[in-house]
Design a protein around this motif. Structure first.
Motif, PDB file in Angstrom:
ATOM      1  N   HIS A 138      46.766  40.651   7.403  1.00 43.46           N
ATOM      2  CA  HIS A 138      48.185  40.712   7.054  1.00 43.46           C
ATOM      3  C   HIS A 138      48.917  39.475   7.553  1.00 43.46           C
ATOM      4  CE1 HIS A 138      52.437  42.023   7.408  1.00 43.46           C
ATOM      5  NE2 HIS A 138      52.174  42.496   6.202  1.00 43.46           N
ATOM      6  N   VAL A 139      48.593  39.015   8.755  1.00 39.41           N
ATOM      7  CA  VAL A 139      49.220  37.802   9.292  1.00 39.41           C
ATOM      8  C   VAL A 139      48.954  36.631   8.362  1.00 39.41           C
ATOM      9  CG1 VAL A 139      49.171  36.124  11.192  1.00 39.41           C
ATOM     10  CG2 VAL A 139      49.186  38.580  11.688  1.00 39.41           C
ATOM     11  N   ASN A 140      47.712  36.480   7.905  1.00 37.14           N
ATOM     12  CA  ASN A 140      47.362  35.386   6.984  1.00 37.14           C
ATOM     13  C   ASN A 140      48.092  35.523   5.652  1.00 37.14           C
ATOM     14  OD1 ASN A 140      45.641  34.274   8.883  1.00 37.14           O
ATOM     15  ND2 ASN A 140      43.853  35.363   8.095  1.00 37.14           N
ATOM     16  N   LEU A 141      48.146  36.751   5.119  1.00 38.36           N
ATOM     17  CA  LEU A 141      48.847  36.978   3.851  1.00 38.36           C
ATOM     18  C   LEU A 141      50.348  36.718   3.998  1.00 38.36           C
ATOM     19  CD1 LEU A 141      46.997  40.204   2.670  1.00 38.36           C
ATOM     20  CD2 LEU A 141      46.871  37.940   1.618  1.00 38.36           C
ATOM     21  N   ARG A 142      50.909  37.128   5.121  1.00 41.45           N
ATOM     22  CA  ARG A 142      52.337  36.916   5.387  1.00 41.45           C
ATOM     23  C   ARG A 142      52.647  35.428   5.465  1.00 41.45           C
ATOM     24  NH1 ARG A 142      54.407  36.146   9.995  1.00 41.45           N
ATOM     25  NH2 ARG A 142      52.826  37.197  11.236  1.00 41.45           N
ATOM     26  N   ASP A 143      51.799  34.673   6.177  1.00 41.62           N
ATOM     27  CA  ASP A 143      51.986  33.220   6.281  1.00 41.62           C
ATOM     28  C   ASP A 143      51.862  32.553   4.916  1.00 41.62           C
ATOM     29  OD1 ASP A 143      52.368  33.481   9.003  1.00 41.62           O
ATOM     30  OD2 ASP A 143      50.325  32.858   9.527  1.00 41.62           O
ATOM     31  N   SER A 144      50.904  33.009   4.115  1.00 41.77           N
ATOM     32  CA  SER A 144      50.710  32.471   2.773  1.00 41.77           C
ATOM     33  C   SER A 144      51.929  32.758   1.894  1.00 41.77           C
ATOM     34  CB  SER A 144      49.448  33.067   2.159  1.00 41.77           C
ATOM     35  OG  SER A 144      49.289  32.633   0.847  1.00 41.77           O
ATOM     36  N   TYR A 145      52.465  33.967   1.993  1.00 45.93           N
ATOM     37  CA  TYR A 145      53.650  34.332   1.217  1.00 45.93           C
ATOM     38  C   TYR A 145      54.832  33.436   1.586  1.00 45.93           C
ATOM     39  CZ  TYR A 145      57.424  37.041  -0.857  1.00 45.93           C
ATOM     40  OH  TYR A 145      58.523  37.420  -1.590  1.00 45.93           O
ATOM     41  N   ALA A 146      54.988  33.157   2.868  1.00 45.21           N
ATOM     42  CA  ALA A 146      56.102  32.310   3.321  1.00 45.21           C
ATOM     43  C   ALA A 146      56.002  30.899   2.745  1.00 45.21           C
ATOM     44  CB  ALA A 146      56.146  32.258   4.846  1.00 45.21           C
ATOM     45  N   GLN A 147      54.784  30.430   2.473  1.00 42.80           N
ATOM     46  CA  GLN A 147      54.588  29.097   1.899  1.00 42.80           C
ATOM     47  C   GLN A 147      54.941  29.060   0.415  1.00 42.80           C
ATOM     48  OE1 GLN A 147      53.853  26.383   3.741  1.00 42.80           O
ATOM     49  NE2 GLN A 147      54.014  27.807   5.459  1.00 42.80           N
ATOM     50  N   SER A 148      54.732  30.194  -0.276  1.00 46.77           N
ATOM     51  CA  SER A 148      54.985  30.254  -1.711  1.00 46.77           C
ATOM     52  C   SER A 148      55.517  31.639  -2.084  1.00 46.77           C
ATOM     53  CB  SER A 148      53.685  29.946  -2.464  1.00 46.77           C
ATOM     54  OG  SER A 148      53.917  29.960  -3.842  1.00 46.77           O
ATOM     55  N   PRO A 149      56.751  31.921  -1.712  1.00 40.25           N
ATOM     56  CA  PRO A 149      57.290  33.270  -1.938  1.00 40.25           C
ATOM     57  C   PRO A 149      57.599  33.562  -3.399  1.00 40.25           C
ATOM     58  CG  PRO A 149      58.992  31.853  -1.058  1.00 40.25           C
ATOM     59  CD  PRO A 149      57.724  31.047  -1.081  1.00 40.25           C
ATOM     60  N   SER A 150      57.444  34.837  -3.761  1.00 36.52           N
ATOM     61  CA  SER A 150      57.827  35.295  -5.097  1.00 36.52           C
ATOM     62  C   SER A 150      58.216  36.767  -4.980  1.00 36.52           C
ATOM     63  CB  SER A 150      56.678  35.115  -6.093  1.00 36.52           C
ATOM     64  OG  SER A 150      55.574  35.908  -5.723  1.00 36.52           O
ATOM     65  N   ASN A 151      59.151  37.182  -5.796  1.00 36.42           N
ATOM     66  CA  ASN A 151      59.563  38.579  -5.805  1.00 36.42           C
ATOM     67  C   ASN A 151      58.528  39.360  -6.604  1.00 36.42           C
ATOM     68  OD1 ASN A 151      61.811  37.679  -4.462  1.00 36.42           O
ATOM     69  ND2 ASN A 151      63.121  37.692  -6.253  1.00 36.42           N
ATOM     70  N   ARG A 152      57.867  40.316  -5.923  1.00 31.82           N
ATOM     71  CA  ARG A 152      56.760  41.010  -6.577  1.00 31.82           C
ATOM     72  C   ARG A 152      56.341  42.234  -5.782  1.00 31.82           C
ATOM     73  NH1 ARG A 152      52.489  40.137  -3.365  1.00 31.82           N
ATOM     74  NH2 ARG A 152      52.402  38.262  -2.102  1.00 31.82           N
ATOM     75  N   PRO A 153      55.607  43.135  -6.453  1.00 32.58           N
ATOM     76  CA  PRO A 153      54.965  44.233  -5.709  1.00 32.58           C
ATOM     77  C   PRO A 153      53.864  43.638  -4.832  1.00 32.58           C
ATOM     78  CG  PRO A 153      54.923  44.651  -8.074  1.00 32.58           C
ATOM     79  CD  PRO A 153      55.394  43.247  -7.883  1.00 32.58           C
ATOM     80  N   MET A 154      53.576  44.290  -3.739  1.00 30.87           N
ATOM     81  CA  MET A 154      52.543  43.815  -2.820  1.00 30.87           C
ATOM     82  C   MET A 154      51.293  44.671  -2.958  1.00 30.87           C
ATOM     83  SD  MET A 154      53.105  43.468   1.248  1.00 30.87           S
ATOM     84  CE  MET A 154      51.863  44.226   2.247  1.00 30.87           C
TER      85      MET A 154
END
Length: 178
Positions: A95-111
């Motif tokens: 989750h930490v890795n996915l969260r960091d990745s999301y912060a680099q390229s955010p998009s509004n979406r279901p998770m």
């Protein structure tokens, strides 16, 4: 013509006086206040958990529904904590890795489309969740909004349906041919 439109017309056409400008200022202020009140009401009375976290995953805001959903009593128990504390230990590192990745390229979406997601309550029990993500940037800092639904009842209904279907198939297989 509405009062706001009339005041705006007078102010910009040069026919207004100081009172017109005061009235326009007061109307604009009232509109801002009513929008803020509406947003606050939506946040506080939503029947879905809402969390606002910064790019490090620190919880900056949490609505009352989310507080109860995760088994806490007051927001102070969660404010300033990392959102990873609400994720099961077995998937926390990922989750930490996915969260960091999301912060680099955010998009509004279901998770987690196609995956079963879980949250962790204060007492350590896990429960199935559905999460949607949104984001916004304020003063060059990214914030993530997580909308979290407890889907325990839906999962229970799906499991019951699965069991009934399996039982029906078993009965059909056991039925003698005629």
């Amino acid at each position: 013509m509405k009062l706001y439109d009339h005041c705006q017309w007078q102010a910009f056409s040069g026919t207004g006086n100081l009172g017109t400008f005061r009235m326009l200022y007061m109307i604009r202020k009232e509109i801002r206040l009513s929008k803020n009140h509406l947003v606050e009401a939506l946040f506080n009375h939503a029947s879905v958990g809402i969390l606002l976290v910064d790019k490090e995953g620190v919880i900056r805001m949490i609505n009352p529904f989310a507080i109860r959903q995760f088994g806490y009593q007051v927001e102070e128990e969660l404010l300033g904590q990392n959102i990873d504390n609400l994720v099961p230990q077995r998937v926390r590192r990922k989750h930490v890795n996915l969260r960091d990745s999301y912060a680099q390229s955010p998009s509004n979406r279901p998770m987690g489309i196609g995956r079963d997601l879980s949250g962790v309550k204060k007492d350590g029990t896990e429960f199935p969740v559905e999460v949607s993500l949104g984001h916004f940037v304020q003063e060059e800092e990214i914030f993530v909004i997580a909308f979290i639904n407890d889907i325990t009842r839906r999962k229970q209904a799906e499991n019951k349906l699965w069991e009934l279907n399996e039982e029906l198939e078993r009965k059909v297989d056991e039925r003698p041919f005629q």
